[in-house]
Design a protein around this motif. Sequence first.
Motif, PDB file in Angstrom:
ATOM      1  N   TRP A  21       0.866  -1.182   0.000  1.00 14.59           N
ATOM      2  CA  TRP A  21       0.000   0.000   0.000  1.00 14.59           C
ATOM      3  C   TRP A  21       0.901   1.230   0.000  1.00 14.59           C
ATOM      4  O   TRP A  21       2.012   1.201   0.534  1.00 14.59           O
ATOM      5  CB  TRP A  21      -0.869  -0.013   1.259  1.00 14.59           C
ATOM      6  CG  TRP A  21      -1.759   1.172   1.416  1.00 14.59           C
ATOM      7  CD1 TRP A  21      -3.015   1.328   0.896  1.00 14.59           C
ATOM      8  CD2 TRP A  21      -1.478   2.377   2.144  1.00 14.59           C
ATOM      9  NE1 TRP A  21      -3.520   2.563   1.251  1.00 14.59           N
ATOM     10  CE2 TRP A  21      -2.598   3.220   2.015  1.00 14.59           C
ATOM     11  CE3 TRP A  21      -0.383   2.820   2.874  1.00 14.59           C
ATOM     12  CZ2 TRP A  21      -2.659   4.474   2.606  1.00 14.59           C
ATOM     13  CZ3 TRP A  21      -0.436   4.075   3.454  1.00 14.59           C
ATOM     14  CH2 TRP A  21      -1.568   4.888   3.330  1.00 14.59           C
ATOM     15  N   SER A  23       0.459   5.701   0.369  1.00 15.38           N
ATOM     16  CA  SER A  23      -0.444   6.843   0.532  1.00 15.38           C
ATOM     17  C   SER A  23      -0.525   7.625  -0.777  1.00 15.38           C
ATOM     18  O   SER A  23       0.369   7.559  -1.623  1.00 15.38           O
ATOM     19  CB  SER A  23       0.039   7.749   1.669  1.00 15.38           C
ATOM     20  OG  SER A  23       1.312   8.289   1.378  1.00 15.38           O
ATOM     21  N   SER A  24      -1.583   8.386  -0.925  1.00 17.00           N
ATOM     22  CA  SER A  24      -1.791   9.147  -2.154  1.00 17.00           C
ATOM     23  C   SER A  24      -0.698  10.186  -2.374  1.00 17.00           C
ATOM     24  O   SER A  24      -0.463  10.615  -3.502  1.00 17.00           O
ATOM     25  CB  SER A  24      -3.169   9.803  -2.154  1.00 17.00           C
ATOM     26  OG  SER A  24      -3.291  10.680  -1.056  1.00 17.00           O
ATOM     27  N   SER A  25       0.008  10.585  -1.326  1.00 13.60           N
ATOM     28  CA  SER A  25       1.066  11.586  -1.470  1.00 13.60           C
ATOM     29  C   SER A  25       2.288  11.051  -2.224  1.00 13.60           C
ATOM     30  O   SER A  25       3.168  11.824  -2.600  1.00 13.60           O
ATOM     31  CB  SER A  25       1.477  12.148  -0.109  1.00 13.60           C
ATOM     32  OG  SER A  25       1.851  11.111   0.767  1.00 13.60           O
ATOM     33  N   THR A  27       2.183  10.203  -5.151  1.00 16.15           N
ATOM     34  CA  THR A  27       2.030  10.830  -6.471  1.00 16.15           C
ATOM     35  C   THR A  27       2.761  12.168  -6.512  1.00 16.15           C
ATOM     36  O   THR A  27       3.474  12.468  -7.471  1.00 16.15           O
ATOM     37  CB  THR A  27       0.539  11.014  -6.811  1.00 16.15           C
ATOM     38  OG1 THR A  27      -0.120   9.757  -6.693  1.00 16.15           O
ATOM     39  CG2 THR A  27       0.361  11.551  -8.224  1.00 16.15           C
ATOM     40  N   GLU A  33       0.943   6.686  -9.118  1.00 15.99           N
ATOM     41  CA  GLU A  33      -0.345   6.547  -8.458  1.00 15.99           C
ATOM     42  C   GLU A  33      -0.193   5.387  -7.468  1.00 15.99           C
ATOM     43  O   GLU A  33       0.525   4.421  -7.762  1.00 15.99           O
ATOM     44  CB  GLU A  33      -1.451   6.237  -9.470  1.00 15.99           C
ATOM     45  CG  GLU A  33      -1.741   7.374 -10.430  1.00 15.99           C
ATOM     46  CD  GLU A  33      -2.246   8.625  -9.730  1.00 15.99           C
ATOM     47  OE1 GLU A  33      -2.956   8.520  -8.715  1.00 15.99           O
ATOM     48  OE2 GLU A  33      -1.914   9.727 -10.209  1.00 15.99           O
ATOM     49  N   PRO A  34      -0.832   5.449  -6.303  1.00 17.31           N
ATOM     50  CA  PRO A  34      -0.660   4.381  -5.323  1.00 17.31           C
ATOM     51  C   PRO A  34      -0.920   2.983  -5.889  1.00 17.31           C
ATOM     52  O   PRO A  34      -0.147   2.051  -5.621  1.00 17.31           O
ATOM     53  CB  PRO A  34      -1.676   4.727  -4.230  1.00 17.31           C
ATOM     54  CG  PRO A  34      -1.824   6.205  -4.338  1.00 17.31           C
ATOM     55  CD  PRO A  34      -1.699   6.517  -5.805  1.00 17.31           C
ATOM     56  N   GLU A  35      -1.966   2.839  -6.712  1.00 17.16           N
ATOM     57  CA  GLU A  35      -2.307   1.513  -7.221  1.00 17.16           C
ATOM     58  C   GLU A  35      -1.282   0.975  -8.223  1.00 17.16           C
ATOM     59  O   GLU A  35      -1.170  -0.232  -8.402  1.00 17.16           O
ATOM     60  CB  GLU A  35      -3.713   1.481  -7.823  1.00 17.16           C
ATOM     61  CG  GLU A  35      -3.964   2.481  -8.922  1.00 17.16           C
ATOM     62  CD  GLU A  35      -4.380   3.871  -8.438  1.00 17.16           C
ATOM     63  OE1 GLU A  35      -4.609   4.719  -9.305  1.00 17.16           O
ATOM     64  OE2 GLU A  35      -4.466   4.123  -7.221  1.00 17.16           O
TER      65      GLU A  35
END
Length: 115
Positions: A21, A23-25, A27, A33-35
Amino acid sequence: MFQVDNFISFHDLTPEAHFLWASSSITTCLGYEPEEIVDTPAYTVIHPDDISYVKVSHQENMMNEMVGTQIALRFKAKDGSWVPCMALFSLCYDYIVTCSTVIAQTDGTSKSVPF
């Protein structure tokens, strides 16, 4: 405007430390992108000159169940550039938790990073 300069990631306990996993940060910091980083081995986004140092620290933390370690390293951003970071990682039950902070640039130059 507030600028995010760190990201949190969870990694599995394998020697490759795959991202579980992020975090969105991530990016803002690295461009991923996290995914798209999930399931990627951490060592594929670490600078080749830093890998041996990071692996020793990683192994010592796993063997000794250390609470936290801070290391300087460079991550490969999505655009191919290298981003100097200070990473704090800790073993937590069935995964590794990492908070990586981008080392700020001042006056157009990076702060010195000990390797």
